[in-house]
Enzyme design. Structure first.
Site, PDB file in Angstrom:
ATOM      1  N   TYR A  27       0.876  -1.299  -0.072  1.00 51.10           N
ATOM      2  CA  TYR A  27      -0.048   0.018   0.147  1.00 51.10           C
ATOM      3  C   TYR A  27       1.102   1.145  -0.109  1.00 51.10           C
ATOM      4  O   TYR A  27       2.103   1.186  -0.473  1.00 51.10           O
ATOM      5  CB  TYR A  27      -0.868  -0.124   1.387  1.00 51.10           C
ATOM      6  N   ARG A  74      -5.473  10.032 -11.333  1.00 48.58           N
ATOM      7  CA  ARG A  74      -4.940  10.963 -10.373  1.00 48.58           C
ATOM      8  C   ARG A  74      -4.499   9.886  -9.287  1.00 48.58           C
ATOM      9  O   ARG A  74      -5.101   9.487  -8.159  1.00 48.58           O
ATOM     10  CB  ARG A  74      -6.016  11.899  -9.574  1.00 48.58           C
ATOM     11  N   LYS A  83      -5.415  -1.746  -2.581  1.00 45.66           N
ATOM     12  CA  LYS A  83      -6.693  -1.344  -1.982  1.00 45.66           C
ATOM     13  C   LYS A  83      -7.463  -2.841  -1.494  1.00 45.66           C
ATOM     14  O   LYS A  83      -7.643  -3.057  -0.449  1.00 45.66           O
ATOM     15  CB  LYS A  83      -7.584  -0.523  -2.427  1.00 45.66           C
ATOM     16  N   GLU A 109     -11.660   4.919  -7.142  1.00 45.13           N
ATOM     17  CA  GLU A 109     -10.431   5.199  -6.368  1.00 45.13           C
ATOM     18  C   GLU A 109      -9.434   5.932  -7.468  1.00 45.13           C
ATOM     19  O   GLU A 109      -9.469   5.493  -8.423  1.00 45.13           O
ATOM     20  CB  GLU A 109      -9.698   3.919  -5.841  1.00 45.13           C
ATOM     21  N   ASP A 110      -9.279   6.999  -6.894  1.00 43.39           N
ATOM     22  CA  ASP A 110      -8.007   7.893  -7.571  1.00 43.39           C
ATOM     23  C   ASP A 110      -8.444   8.320  -9.000  1.00 43.39           C
ATOM     24  O   ASP A 110      -7.716   8.057  -9.855  1.00 43.39           O
ATOM     25  CB  ASP A 110      -6.691   7.124  -7.490  1.00 43.39           C
ATOM     26  N   ASN A 127      -0.172  11.691  -0.371  1.00 42.29           N
ATOM     27  CA  ASN A 127       0.542  10.465  -0.323  1.00 42.29           C
ATOM     28  C   ASN A 127       1.334  10.484  -1.912  1.00 42.29           C
ATOM     29  O   ASN A 127       0.820  11.148  -2.875  1.00 42.29           O
ATOM     30  CB  ASN A 127      -0.462   9.281  -0.449  1.00 42.29           C
ATOM     31  N   ASN A 159      -5.163   7.826   7.150  1.00 38.13           N
ATOM     32  CA  ASN A 159      -5.392   7.364   5.945  1.00 38.13           C
ATOM     33  C   ASN A 159      -6.472   6.488   5.888  1.00 38.13           C
ATOM     34  O   ASN A 159      -7.158   5.960   6.696  1.00 38.13           O
ATOM     35  CB  ASN A 159      -4.238   6.256   5.749  1.00 38.13           C
TER      36      ASN A 159
END
Ligand SMILES: NC(=O)C1=CN([C@@H]2O[C@H](COP(=O)(O)OP(=O)(O)OC[C@H]3O[C@@H](n4cnc5c(N)ncnc54)[C@H](O)[C@@H]3O)[C@@H](O)[C@H]2O)C=CC1
Ligand SMILES: CC(=O)C(=O)O
Ligand SMILES: [Mg+2]
Length: 604
Positions: free
Chosen positions: A130, A183, A201, A272-273, A445, A491
């Site tokens: 991670y 991203r 994840k 996610e992202d 991060n 986090n």
């Protein structure tokens, strides 16, 4: 609601109880011989007992000696420790990638052993699978690629996704983590290489929430990349075209979502992202249609809120005082805006004010302080834009240093993706904060993108601060008297596994604000006053299964309270509704998968 002390006390008694996961029965295998050895789900390497070797056609395919699971475990850990010893003098990134490789090889070969070492050594291994190492892995993905993991849907697959989804070999999928790679952490657009994030994840889902690894699916939606370096890289493995935009983009995501929920109507999809515009747009588009959530907006918000409430407690103030906390948020993207929205909701609930709920919150982006005078003000940021009349001495676009000096905030929270933006001057200005215990959250991060390091924060802002970062830092030694500056890891890993697991076991078709709020409240309540006084806002990652069981139960109970729970497996909504809080936690825990070698039974 928000009675944190009482909840924390009850947590202590519960945590002493021995939780036991369900022991799996025999496992049906439809393969024989070498096919079993090459299937990481069934493979036990040298651990196959002689009876299974006979029954499954493995005789002669393995060295004769049977090695126990414990011996295999010890042997792996010894090779990992010897790698650590032998690479001591090498650059950090080389060592990190070597560690990732050795874990990845085990993951590819023997999932049971892999997940057991991951669960037992989560503090050591989370930084590898991670953040921060997963960022490095994504950056180097095309070079590191050996074999695929998860599924890839590209813009070239338009019209094909409904049939493609049936190419996935598992009958049932519970949890999907989806990215478009636009991203990745604070590293920007990494195109198809972003697949490392869903993989990491989902490893956390298995480790923390005990989601069965046979029922997870990491997905990359490759709609191109705007990263010129990748487009020019001959080894780049994704589509070599600019990102799709507008309706073309949305039609790809729509098609994927329809395909997934047609095959697995009970699955949960975690976005996610995604870059900000698509993060918000897809959340709005799908949240009332499918069981999905956006981790960067919603998971992060809950973790940050729990930390912010912890800092109020750490200052010895009552929770209602949260409404008076001056909070400067640096970064007006999906994460920063998600945090502020949830914080405003919390203030409104606690203090009963909504109109002025955002008055103590200050928001900055790359162009400085956001006010109503901002040209092309993003509608998502508008509720937090300051009225210039209310901020005497500050102007539109004021720098971070100016804002911190003027506002003297209780909390400085970074979600900007920009490493070092909390520089020495800014941190020294935080030293002059009005708060008795100012808090600094450098949440971006991976490590190099953190707004400051833990050591710099304690050095420049003072030893009295509360500190949290998105990626792990070592605690800081504050001098000869043995005083230690505690580093919290703020986090979303403390929430997303419980949100996913709770939603799954509830059988709800949607993930509501109420369920997310319950998750955040659970995390906020988890720490005792004594821990909070020591600056410890979040549990140790070593107890991530425990906190995840608690969070999962809170989410499940919220779904029941909202009459959305339809149950899971044999457990229907009525049974869920009759469970006490403790019984719900135990139910969630019993549903966590735990890696042990099950007896294999062959069936043609
Ligand atoms: N700790 C955690 O659990 C989480 C951390 N993050 C981190 O947060 C960061 C941002 O994520 P998103 O909000 O999704 O990104 P985003 O790209 O949507 O937003 C970034 C924001 O930062 C602003 N910004 C850029 N440079 C700046 C500067 N010099 N000063 C002030 N603001 C600046 C941008 O204008 C934009 O508003 C990433 O590094 C990500 O890894 C995100 C989610 C969870
Ligand atoms: C932790 C996380 O989700 C991020 O940095 O994007
Ligand atoms: Mg993320």
């Amino acid at each position: 609601m928000w009675n944190l002390a009482r909840f924390a006390a009850s947590r202590l008694s519960r945590s002493r109880r021995l939780f036991s996961s369900a022991i799996p029965g025999p496992c049906i295998v439809h393969k024989r011989g070498a096919d079993i050895l090459h299937d990481p789900w069934f493979n036990k390497d040298t651990g196959f007992p002689l009876t299974e070797r006979d029954r499954l056609g493995l005789r002669g395919l393995l060295p004769p000696r049977v090695i126990s699971f414990e011996q295999q475990y010890d042997r792996f850990m010894e090779s990992y420790r010897s790698l650590e010893r032998n690479t001591k003098c090498q650059p950090e990134s080389v060592v990190a990638l070597a560690k990732w490789r050795i874990l990845n090889r085990l993951h590819d070969r023997n999932e049971t052993l892999y997940y057991r070492v991951l669960i037992d050594n989560i503090k050591d291994f989370a930084p590898i699978i991670y953040t921060p190492t997963v960022g490095l892995v994504c950056q180097n993905y095309s070079g590191l690629f050996r074999r695929p993991r998860g599924m890839y849907f590209s813009a070239k697959d338009k019209g094909e996704m409904m049939s493609m989804i049936y190419n996935w070999p598992a009958q049932q999928v519970d949890m999907i983590v989806l990215t478009d790679g636009s991203r990745i952490l604070g590293l920007g657009d990494l195109g198809v290489q972003g697949i490392g994030i869903p993989i990491g994840k989902l490893d956390m889902y298995v480790a923390a929430a005990g989601i069965n690894p046979q029922r997870i699916l990491p997905v990359m939606l490759d709609v191109g990349t705007n990263n010129q370096k990748l487009l020019e890289d001959p080894l780049y493995l994704g589509l070599r075209q600019p990102r799709l935009e507008g309706e073309e983009y949305l039609s790809i995501v729509d098609e994927f979502m329809e395909a997934v929920f047609t095959r697995w109507p009970k699955a949960i999809v975690q976005f996610e992202d995604f870059q900000m515009k698509w993060a918000f747009e897809t959340l709005e588009r799908y949240r009332k249609k499918f069981c999905m959530f956006n981790d960067d907006i919603q998971g992060t918000a809950g973790v940050a809120l729990a930390g912010l409430l912890g800092t109020v407690r750490a200052q010895g103030r009552s929770l209602a005082d949260f409404a008076n906390q001056k909070i400067v948020v640096v970064g007006a993207g999906s994460a920063g805006l998600g945090v502020l929205s949830m914080a405003v909701q919390a203030v409104a609930r606690m203090a009963g004010k909504s109109e002025t709920a955002a008055s103590n919150f200050f928001l900055l982006d790359k162009d400085g302080l956001i006010t109503k005078e901002r040209k092309n003000l993003d509608p998502a940021a508008a509720p937090f834009a300051k009225d210039p009349g209310q901020i005497v001495g500050l102007r539109e676009g004021a720098s971070l240093l100016e804002v911190v000096k003027k506002v003297k905030p209780d909390v400085l929270l970074g979600l900007s993706g920009v490493g070092g933006v909390f520089n020495e001057e800014v941190l020294k200005a935080m030293h002059e904060s009005d708060s008795s215990k100012p808090a600094i959250f450098a949440m971006s991060n991976p490590t190099m993108n953190a707004e400051c390091t833990a050591a710099d924060a304690f050095k420049h802002a003072g030893e009295n601060i509360v500190f949290a970062s998105g990626s792990p830092f070592e605690n800081v030694n504050l001098g000869s008297n043995g005083k230690v500056g505690h580093v919290n890891q703020a986090n979303n890993m403390y929430l997303f596994p419980g949100i996913g697991l709770g939603a799954l076991l509830s059988g709800a078709h949607f993930i509501t604000d109420g369920m997310l709020q319950a998750a955040a409240e659970c995390l906020a309540s988890y720490m005792t006053d004594e821990e909070i006084q020591r600056g410890i806002l979040y549990p140790s990652i070593n107890s991530i299964r425990h906190i995840t069981a608690e969070v999962g139960a809170s989410v499940l109970r919220a779904a029941v309270a909202e009459e959305l729970a339809e149950g899971h497996g044999d457990v229907g909504p009525r049974e869920l509704a009759h469970m006490s809080k403790e019984e719900t936690v135990e139910y969630v825990f019993r549903n966590m998968w735990y890696p042990i070698y099950s007896p294999l039974v062959h069936e043609k």
